[in-house]
Design a protein around this motif. Structure first.
Motif, PDB file in Angstrom:
ATOM      1  N   ALA A  75       0.666  -1.086   0.042  1.00 45.90           N
ATOM      2  CA  ALA A  75      -0.084  -0.126   0.157  1.00 45.90           C
ATOM      3  C   ALA A  75       0.825   1.165   0.106  1.00 45.90           C
ATOM      4  N   LYS A  76       2.006   1.140   0.916  1.00 46.14           N
ATOM      5  CA  LYS A  76       2.739   2.378   0.880  1.00 46.14           C
ATOM      6  C   LYS A  76       3.528   2.650  -0.758  1.00 46.14           C
ATOM      7  N   MET A  77       3.888   1.631  -1.073  1.00 43.42           N
ATOM      8  CA  MET A  77       4.559   1.587  -2.691  1.00 43.42           C
ATOM      9  C   MET A  77       3.601   2.113  -3.781  1.00 43.42           C
ATOM     10  N   MET A  78       2.287   1.687  -3.603  1.00 44.98           N
ATOM     11  CA  MET A  78       1.364   2.244  -4.366  1.00 44.98           C
ATOM     12  C   MET A  78       0.938   3.579  -4.200  1.00 44.98           C
ATOM     13  N   LYS A  79       0.855   4.003  -3.043  1.00 47.97           N
ATOM     14  CA  LYS A  79       0.730   5.182  -2.616  1.00 47.97           C
ATOM     15  C   LYS A  79       1.985   6.204  -3.237  1.00 47.97           C
ATOM     16  N   ARG A  80       3.214   5.927  -3.164  1.00 52.40           N
ATOM     17  CA  ARG A  80       4.216   6.765  -3.460  1.00 52.40           C
ATOM     18  C   ARG A  80       4.297   6.683  -4.973  1.00 52.40           C
ATOM     19  N   LYS A  81       3.990   5.433  -5.625  1.00 56.99           N
ATOM     20  CA  LYS A  81       3.543   5.592  -7.075  1.00 56.99           C
ATOM     21  C   LYS A  81       2.791   6.584  -7.637  1.00 56.99           C
ATOM     22  N   ASN A  82       1.626   6.534  -7.042  1.00 55.63           N
ATOM     23  CA  ASN A  82       0.470   7.469  -7.473  1.00 55.63           C
ATOM     24  C   ASN A  82       0.749   9.012  -7.107  1.00 55.63           C
ATOM     25  N   SER A  83       1.537   8.938  -6.126  1.00 62.07           N
ATOM     26  CA  SER A  83       1.799  10.388  -5.740  1.00 62.07           C
ATOM     27  C   SER A  83       2.750  11.084  -6.946  1.00 62.07           C
ATOM     28  N   ARG A  84       3.344  10.214  -7.636  1.00 61.27           N
ATOM     29  CA  ARG A  84       4.411  10.627  -8.515  1.00 61.27           C
ATOM     30  C   ARG A  84       3.778  10.768  -9.996  1.00 61.27           C
ATOM     31  N   GLY A  85       2.375  10.461  -9.954  1.00 62.25           N
ATOM     32  CA  GLY A  85       1.674  10.265 -11.399  1.00 62.25           C
ATOM     33  C   GLY A  85       1.823   9.122 -11.805  1.00 62.25           C
ATOM     34  N   GLY A  86       2.057   8.132 -11.514  1.00 63.78           N
ATOM     35  CA  GLY A  86       2.191   6.737 -11.843  1.00 63.78           C
ATOM     36  C   GLY A  86       1.017   6.024 -12.394  1.00 63.78           C
ATOM     37  N   GLY A  87      -0.160   6.736 -12.261  1.00 61.48           N
ATOM     38  CA  GLY A  87      -1.463   5.880 -12.826  1.00 61.48           C
ATOM     39  C   GLY A  87      -2.379   6.199 -11.581  1.00 61.48           C
ATOM     40  N   PRO A  88      -3.867   5.546 -11.882  1.00 64.96           N
ATOM     41  CA  PRO A  88      -4.888   5.763 -11.096  1.00 64.96           C
ATOM     42  C   PRO A  88      -4.560   4.684  -9.797  1.00 64.96           C
ATOM     43  N   PRO A  89      -5.051   5.130  -8.750  1.00 64.88           N
ATOM     44  CA  PRO A  89      -4.687   4.366  -7.298  1.00 64.88           C
ATOM     45  C   PRO A  89      -5.453   3.042  -7.645  1.00 64.88           C
ATOM     46  N   LEU A  90      -4.900   2.013  -6.865  1.00 62.27           N
ATOM     47  CA  LEU A  90      -5.694   0.628  -6.747  1.00 62.27           C
ATOM     48  C   LEU A  90      -6.612   0.789  -5.535  1.00 62.27           C
ATOM     49  N   ASP A  91      -7.718   0.257  -5.299  1.00 65.43           N
ATOM     50  CA  ASP A  91      -8.608   0.023  -4.225  1.00 65.43           C
ATOM     51  C   ASP A  91      -8.486  -0.971  -3.553  1.00 65.43           C
ATOM     52  N   PHE A  92      -7.328  -0.996  -2.858  1.00 63.02           N
ATOM     53  CA  PHE A  92      -6.762  -2.135  -1.842  1.00 63.02           C
ATOM     54  C   PHE A  92      -6.966  -1.671  -0.630  1.00 63.02           C
ATOM     55  N   LYS A  93      -7.875  -2.441   0.111  1.00 66.89           N
ATOM     56  CA  LYS A  93      -8.131  -1.913   1.685  1.00 66.89           C
ATOM     57  C   LYS A  93      -7.352  -2.831   2.301  1.00 66.89           C
TER      58      LYS A  93
END
Length: 330
Positions: A310-328
């Motif tokens: 989740a942390k890696m995806m959040k960091r990737k999304n903050s850099r404009g790496g694509g739409p966020p994944l809806d993982f809970k």
């Protein structure tokens, strides 16, 4: 007759051998069940070999199969074996097929039971394949083990109170301090037979993993097969007609399409709320199904792995790496 030597026997030798064999195989003297048939063959062979014409034909056709087939045909080379009782054969085959079906169903149930036992004994986490059922089974086994230990302590105190108080050295030795790992292993060893007993008492794990019954026999399944095929064709025809009419999917169609998408086992094991969630997410659409499976794989990870991803995806999304994944996170 042994007619293989290079020098054929003459009539005198044949007659001498015939008399000896006829006495041996005469139906009035021999008790063998095939004596009459053998005696007739011996007599016929003697007639052929002592007649000049038939013997010449015999000598010639023994090595000329084409001439033999032309005169007598190939059907004289063999005869049909005695007919088997058709009813006995059918009954035997039914017993074998149904027995195999019963054993196959039992093995399916046992595989699930053994996996549940292993998950409960080793206290698997969801990321290791553990389930709520394995957790509940372990908790139940712990409760049973505690009750048995309390009962054993009570019996020991009642029966051996004097002996224990007079020998403190033995008590100290028996209660030698164990490491945490040794305690865990000892607890698992004590729990295993209890968990096995509890798991094997479960007759049905759902999704077809149940102890075999008469309904699992091959005869019953074959009897149901025409009905199942007919029901499938009727449903499929109605579904196609509704699609041609461009009607919206009804609840039954949504449920069937969702079951086909996630698989029969996953659908049967799901709770009513989980099934409703699957239907609402329209998993018969490929993109939705892919997202759903990714979420299920994500839930199997440990909490640490979930937080890291989740942390890696959040960091990737903050850099404009694509739409966020809806993982809970669990």
């Amino acid at each position: 007759f042994n007619y293989e030597p290079f020098v054929p026997p003459d009539t005198k030798v044949i007659t001498k051998r015939y008399r000896a064999l006829s006495r041996e195989w005469h139906p009035d003297k021999s008790k063998h069940k095939d004596a009459k048939e053998r005696f007739v063959k011996i007599a016929r062979a003697y007639e052929v070999l002592t007649d000049a014409d038939t013997r010449e034909e015999y000598d010639r056709m023994r090595y000329d199969q084409e001439a033999y087939f032309q005169k007598y045909g190939s059907n004289v080379l063999w005869q049909y074996a005695p007919k088997s009782d058709t009813l006995v054969v059918v009954v035997f085959l039914l017993i074998v097929v149904n027995g195999f079906a019963w054993l196959a169903q039992y093995q399916r149930w046992k595989n699930v039971a053994d996996r549940l036992v292993k998950a409960a004994v080793e206290d698997w986490t969801p990321s290791q394949g553990g389930t709520t059922e394995s957790k509940d089974l372990r908790d139940h086994a712990l409760q049973v083990l505690q009750e048995r230990e309390d009962e054993n302590k009570k019996n020991n105190n009642d029966n051996n109170g004097t002996t224990n108080s007079s020998s403190p050295g033995k008590s100290t030795k028996a209660n030698k301090k164990l490491s945490a790992k040794e305690k865990k292993q000892k607890q698992n060893d004590d729990l295993k037979p209890i968990i096995q007993e509890l798991a094997y008492e479960i007759h049905d794990f759902g999704a077809g993993f149940h102890k075999p019954t008469w309904k699992d026999l091959a005869m019953w399944k074959l009897a149901k097969l025409p009905f199942q095929v007919g029901s499938f064709l009727v449903w499929q025809t109605k579904y196609v007609l509704r699609r041609i009419q461009k009607l919206p999917l009804n609840d039954e169609e949504k449920a069937v399409l969702t079951e086909r998408a996630v698989g029969h086992v996953a659908w049967e094991l799901a709770s009513p709320d989980e099934r409703n969630d699957m239907v609402q997410r329209e998993l018969w659409i490929l993109e939705n199904l892919v997202d759903y499976k990714e979420e299920q794989e994500f839930k199997k990870l440990s909490k640490g792995e979930q937080k890291y991803i989740a942390k890696m995806m959040k960091r990737k999304n903050s850099r404009g790496g694509g739409p966020p994944l809806d993982f809970k996170e669990d």
